[in-house]
Design an enzyme around this catalytic site. Structure first.
Site, PDB file in Angstrom:
ATOM      1  CG  ASP A  10       3.527   4.657  -3.166  1.00  0.00           C
ATOM      2  OD1 ASP A  10       3.282   3.952  -2.175  1.00  0.00           O
ATOM      3  OD2 ASP A  10       3.120   4.398  -4.312  1.00  0.00           O
ATOM      4  CB  ILE A  11       4.121   3.794   2.535  1.00  0.00           C
ATOM      5  CG1 ILE A  11       4.924   3.315   3.748  1.00  0.00           C
ATOM      6  CG2 ILE A  11       2.968   2.851   2.224  1.00  0.00           C
ATOM      7  CD1 ILE A  11       4.179   3.435   5.063  1.00  0.00           C
ATOM      8  CG  ASN A  24     -10.428  -3.199   6.513  1.00  0.00           C
ATOM      9  OD1 ASN A  24     -10.499  -4.406   6.738  1.00  0.00           O
ATOM     10  ND2 ASN A  24     -10.397  -2.708   5.286  1.00  0.00           N
ATOM     11  N   GLY A  32      -7.288   3.140  -0.135  1.00  0.00           N
ATOM     12  CA  GLY A  32      -6.180   3.932   0.387  1.00  0.00           C
ATOM     13  C   GLY A  32      -4.857   3.180   0.380  1.00  0.00           C
ATOM     14  CB  VAL A  33      -1.987   3.377   2.721  1.00  0.00           C
ATOM     15  CG1 VAL A  33      -2.526   2.913   4.050  1.00  0.00           C
ATOM     16  CG2 VAL A  33      -0.512   3.097   2.602  1.00  0.00           C
ATOM     17  CG  ASP A  34      -5.659  -2.367   3.483  1.00  0.00           C
ATOM     18  OD1 ASP A  34      -4.739  -3.182   3.352  1.00  0.00           O
ATOM     19  OD2 ASP A  34      -6.749  -2.644   4.009  1.00  0.00           O
ATOM     20  CB  SER A 122      -6.919   7.136  11.855  1.00  0.00           C
ATOM     21  OG  SER A 122      -7.070   5.863  12.448  1.00  0.00           O
ATOM     22  N   GLY A 124      -7.098   9.125   6.529  1.00  0.00           N
ATOM     23  CA  GLY A 124      -7.680   9.056   5.192  1.00  0.00           C
ATOM     24  C   GLY A 124      -9.160   8.743   5.288  1.00  0.00           C
ATOM     25  CE1 TYR A 126     -11.667   2.730   8.433  1.00  0.00           C
ATOM     26  CE2 TYR A 126     -10.078   2.323  10.163  1.00  0.00           C
ATOM     27  CZ  TYR A 126     -10.992   1.851   9.234  1.00  0.00           C
ATOM     28  OH  TYR A 126     -11.213   0.491   9.126  1.00  0.00           O
TER      29      TYR A 126
HETATM   30  P1  ADP Z   1      -7.345   5.040   7.136  1.00  0.00           P
HETATM   31  O1  ADP Z   1      -8.496   4.128   6.764  1.00  0.00           O
HETATM   32  O2  ADP Z   1      -6.578   4.563   8.353  1.00  0.00           O
HETATM   33  O3  ADP Z   1      -7.771   6.463   7.232  1.00  0.00           O
HETATM   34  P2  ADP Z   1      -6.200   5.486   4.465  1.00  0.00           P
HETATM   35  O4  ADP Z   1      -5.391   4.529   3.674  1.00  0.00           O
HETATM   36  O5  ADP Z   1      -7.513   5.873   3.947  1.00  0.00           O
HETATM   37  O6  ADP Z   1      -6.286   4.848   5.947  1.00  0.00           O
HETATM   38  O7  ADP Z   1      -5.377   6.802   4.691  1.00  0.00           O
HETATM   39  C1  ADP Z   1      -4.271   6.951   5.556  1.00  0.00           C
HETATM   40  C2  ADP Z   1      -3.283   7.926   4.938  1.00  0.00           C
HETATM   41  O8  ADP Z   1      -2.499   7.229   3.976  1.00  0.00           O
HETATM   42  C3  ADP Z   1      -3.946   9.092   4.190  1.00  0.00           C
HETATM   43  O9  ADP Z   1      -3.256  10.290   4.525  1.00  0.00           O
HETATM   44  C4  ADP Z   1      -3.725   8.718   2.720  1.00  0.00           C
HETATM   45  O10 ADP Z   1      -3.633   9.859   1.887  1.00  0.00           O
HETATM   46  C5  ADP Z   1      -2.391   8.008   2.807  1.00  0.00           C
HETATM   47  N1  ADP Z   1      -2.017   7.143   1.676  1.00  0.00           N
HETATM   48  C6  ADP Z   1      -2.780   6.605   0.688  1.00  0.00           C
HETATM   49  N2  ADP Z   1      -2.010   5.881  -0.161  1.00  0.00           N
HETATM   50  C7  ADP Z   1      -0.729   5.951   0.314  1.00  0.00           C
HETATM   51  C8  ADP Z   1       0.532   5.438  -0.121  1.00  0.00           C
HETATM   52  N3  ADP Z   1       0.647   4.674  -1.219  1.00  0.00           N
HETATM   53  N4  ADP Z   1       1.643   5.738   0.614  1.00  0.00           N
HETATM   54  C9  ADP Z   1       1.562   6.485   1.736  1.00  0.00           C
HETATM   55  N5  ADP Z   1       0.403   7.006   2.192  1.00  0.00           N
HETATM   56  C10 ADP Z   1      -0.729   6.739   1.487  1.00  0.00           C
END
Ligand code: ADP
Length: 168
Positions: A10-11, A24, A32-34, A122, A124, A126
Site C-alpha cells: 500500500d503506497i 484525476n 483507487g489510490v487517490d 493509469s 486501475g 483508467y
Molecule cells: P488510475 O485512475 O490512474 O487507473 P487507480 O487508482 O484506479 O488509478 O489505479 C492505479 C493502480 O493503483 C492500480 O493498479 C490499483 O490497483 C493501485 N492501487 C489502488 N490502491 C492502492 C494503494 N493504496 N497503494 C498502491 N496502489 C494502489
C-alpha cells in the site's frame, strides 16, 4: 539514474520523501489510490489541492503533468499528484503516460525529494493493460534524468507486482 525497487503493498504506508498519486484532473479526490491517499493523509491534502486549483490550474491539472502538495498525516513528506491518460484502444497515449512519470520526477527534483514511490499509474480505473503500463513505467523511470536516487514501485496485488518485475 535512480535505483529501481519493487514492493507489493500500500503506497500510503511508504516512508519515502514523496509518494505519487494517480489523481484525476480535478484534483478533488476519487477512487483507487487517490481515495486511499486522501483518506489516510487527511483533509490537509485536499485543502492544498483546492489552493492549486484556485491559483495555478483553475481548469484542472492537465494529463501528463504533476504538482506537489503536503502529505498531511502520511509518513511521506510530499504527495506528487499526476494525471495519467485514460487507456484508449483507438489511440496511442503512451507518451502521456511516460510524461506522467517524467513530470512527477521533475517535480520531485523541484521539492528535493530523493526517494519517490509510484503506483501503477493509469492501470486501475483508467483501464491501461498492466503489462504495458509496467513497461512504460519502468523504462521511463530508468531513463530519468533526475536527482531522485531511489524509485520504489508500490504495486497493489500480485499481478501488478509480477508485471512490473517482469519488465526487462
Ligand atoms: P488510475 O485512475 O490512474 O487507473 P487507480 O487508482 O484506479 O488509478 O489505479 C492505479 C493502480 O493503483 C492500480 O493498479 C490499483 O490497483 C493501485 N492501487 C489502488 N490502491 C492502492 C494503494 N493504496 N497503494 C498502491 N496502489 C494502489
Amino acid at each position: 539514474m535512480p535505483e529501481l525497487q519493487f514492493v507489493q503493498g500500500d503506497i500510503t504506508e511508504q516512508s519515502v520523501d514523496a509518494i505519487v498519486n494517480a489523481a484525476n484532473s480535478s484534483l478533488m479526490g476519487g477512487g483507487g489510490v487517490d481515495g486511499a491517499i486522501h483518506r489516510r493523509g487527511g483533509p490537509e491534502i485536499l485543502q492544498a489541492c483546492r489552493e492549486i486549483r484556485r491559483t495555478t490550474f483553475p481548469g484542472g491539472l492537465p494529463t501528463g503533468q504533476a504538482v506537489a502538495t503536503t502529505a498531511g498525516r502520511l509518513p511521506a513528506r510530499w504527495v506528487i499528484h499526476t494525471v495519467g491518460p485514460v487507456y484508449a484502444k483507438s489511440e496511442d497515449r503512451s507518451d502521456l503516460l511516460a510524461s506522467a512519470y517524467r513530470e512527477s520526477l521533475r517535480v520531485a527534483d523541484e521539492v528535493g525529494a530523493v526517494s519517490v514511490a509510484f503506483p501503477a499509474i493509469s492501470a486501475g480505473i483508467y483501464g491501461w493493460p498492466m503489462d504495458d503500463a509496467a513497461r512504460i513505467a519502468v523504462t521511463t523511470a530508468r531513463e530519468g534524468a533526475t536527482s531522485v536516487e531511489r524509485v520504489i514501485f508500490v504495486l497493489y496485488g500480485r499481478d501488478a507486482y509480477a508485471a512490473f518485475t517482469s519488465v526487462r
